[in-house]
Scaffold this active site. Structure first.
Site, short mmCIF file in Angstrom:
data_model
loop_
_atom_site.label_atom_id
_atom_site.label_comp_id
_atom_site.label_asym_id
_atom_site.label_seq_id
_atom_site.Cartn_x
_atom_site.Cartn_y
_atom_site.Cartn_z
N CYS A 130 -5.65 -4.54 -6.19
CA CYS A 130 -5.14 -5.03 -7.22
C CYS A 130 -3.60 -5.22 -6.83
O CYS A 130 -2.81 -4.18 -6.33
CB CYS A 130 -5.18 -3.73 -8.08
SG CYS A 130 -3.97 -3.74 -9.44
N CYS A 133 -0.97 -3.50 -8.89
CA CYS A 133 -0.76 -2.11 -8.66
C CYS A 133 0.09 -1.87 -7.34
O CYS A 133 0.97 -1.13 -7.32
CB CYS A 133 -2.10 -1.43 -8.47
SG CYS A 133 -3.10 -1.70 -9.83
N ASP A 134 -0.17 -2.74 -6.26
CA ASP A 134 0.07 -2.23 -4.94
C ASP A 134 0.99 -3.34 -4.30
O ASP A 134 1.69 -3.25 -3.13
CB ASP A 134 -1.20 -2.06 -4.09
CG ASP A 134 -2.10 -0.93 -4.50
OD1 ASP A 134 -1.45 0.07 -5.09
OD2 ASP A 134 -3.26 -1.20 -4.64
#
Lengths: 308, 308
Positions: A130, A133-134
């Site tokens: 993701c 997300c990261d």
């Protein structure tokens, strides 16, 4: 007889439970593994509003504790059978059959894995599923995105303002995605000293490093040549899949298997709702799953209040 | 030239900023008062996942700190003029005019007040504008719901499993709402020893108590008789209104003034997005506002990536 059976204890299910318990509904949650879903397995979360930086395990636990204190009943089991088309919904588990007026499906979705050795070892240590997300953890670093669909293209564009260098590795000779973002990628990759390098007809054959991912081996499928790339991060975007096999003859699903709902989380069957990553939707994040759960809970309250 | 101007610093705006800053976009937020919006003025929040119980001020502050540390630029001003139909969006403030590729409107919505003396004094001390938010604080207590629309009926049904006794006070002789929940209310109120008591053709003329609301005076508009009700809580559901006056000739709004968007938070104008309570939607909660902000931010990223 419960008001609602919530299937799945990730952020969507936990938030739905929070709203249902505050509304004094009689609910039970059925969870296969541990509450928190994928979040519980996430190393660090920095994009959930209110927490600057928290481990996924801790965040999941906070959400779980919050509903536990309101008296959540939770059963740990797989689902053996759904019987949800009638006015009384029945769900068969290893711990018996549960009956309710409504069902809320919060089954999540799972990233398809590369199935290359060491992949599990490097999750959260260089390998991510993701970018939203990261991505932020890879500022001015070198990363690779593997995949040939719109997620790969979107993730590359997302990472463009963050990373120093981005390889896109596609096993096919072209990308299957919308034209406009793809054109942008092509323009960017054709400029001098481009940050973006497209590698077509190629697959990743090995993931190497000690404590964290350090380099990958990429094989060209046409001429079988091998190339080693030194990278800090690898974003795997070869698809996600919800676990809706048992529901495919009952609910309206999209091509991948995500459950189709309206904006109030209603499925095609009266009294059956879905929330979170399992739903057909644009953005799958912790906070959007939570919002789905809250909305589903209100829809369920409204539905129950109209029952005779 | 900014990538995005975010107008309004409540949960929707702050979450959009969080996602935009993590994606390294160049953004500015314009806020009229203090970051956090209505949340900052909420006494206690117990339905935001991850925090068992937190003051609204503290929660707002955590969200604000989180984006401040990512480098949020914030301007405190009213908006004097919107010029947002062209490809370059311009917003005039007391601190000058700002230009951006996109605009995100997170203007919130405000509960219409009764305009009865002492109302402000008892907010959070007996008076609430949101049953979903505060209902749980009135377990086994006596409450009143004032209003004659669907929110009043829904809030009464919501409170039915929580409170000991519920008065519904309506200035008209009937309710304007969907038939089914209203029938449920009528059935419930007609049963013996019903928890629900409907008071029609009546208005609240005074709000009384020392430190907190203790009783209210209700006047029947037909015969001018006065009645005193001892209550612990009053839920005011006489409408909400977004502050979209300056946008009514530009954007598609619903009858009340809420901005119409698609599920990706796009308005009818290219490059103009809306998120949070200002949007036409079913459930207005902190977590749903946050989710809107995250989705809007991703839509904006996608939109910017397709610009020439």
């Amino acid at each position: 007889m419960y008001d609602t059976i919530i299937v799945g204890g990730g952020p969507a299910g936990l938030t739905a439970a929070l709203y249902a318990l505050r509304a004094k509904k009689k609910i039970v949650m059925i969870e296969r593994m541990i509450p928190g879903g994928q979040v519980a397995k996430t190393l660090t979360v920095e994009n959930y509003p209110g927490f600057e930086s928290i481990s996924g395990f801790d965040l999941a636990n906070k959400m779980y504790e919050q509903v536990t204190k309101l008296g959540l009943e939770i059963i740990y089991s797989d689902i053996l059978e759904y019987d949800i088309t009638g006015s009384i919904k029945k769900i068969k588990t290893h711990n018996g059959t549960f009956e309710a007026k409504t069902i809320l499906l919060c089954l999540g979705a799972f990233a398809v894995q590369l199935e290359v050795e060491n992949e599990k070892k490097f999750i959260g240590k260089g390998i991510s599923y993701c970018a939203t997300c990261d991505g932020n953890f890879f500022k001015d670093k070198t990363v690779a995105v593997v995949g040939g669909g719109s997620s790969s293209i979107e993730d590359t564009l997302y990472l463009y303002d963050i990373a120093k260098k981005i390889y896109i590795i596609n096993r096919r000779d072209k990308f299957i995605c919308e034209e406009e973002p793809l054109n942008k990628i092509k323009t960017l990759s054709n400029s001098d000293n481009s940050k973006i390098e497209i590698i077509l007809n190629s697959v990743i054959t090995s993931l190497n490093g000690d404590d964290k991912l350090e380099n990958i081996t990429v094989k060209n499928k046409n001429d079988n040549t091998l190339k080693e790339l030194k990278i800090d991060g690898l974003f795997v975007t070869i698809g996600r899949k919800p676990d809706t096999e048992l529901l495919k003859n009952t609910l309206n699903l999209d091509d991948i298997g995500y459950i189709l709902t309206d904006e109030n989380m209603k499925t095609n069957i009266d009294g059956v709702f879905a929330a979170g990553d399992v739903r057909h939707k644009t953005l799958r994040q912790i906070v959007t799953a939570c919002a789905d759960g809250a909305i589903a809970s209100m829809s369920i309250n409204n539905y129950i209040s109209t029952l005779k």
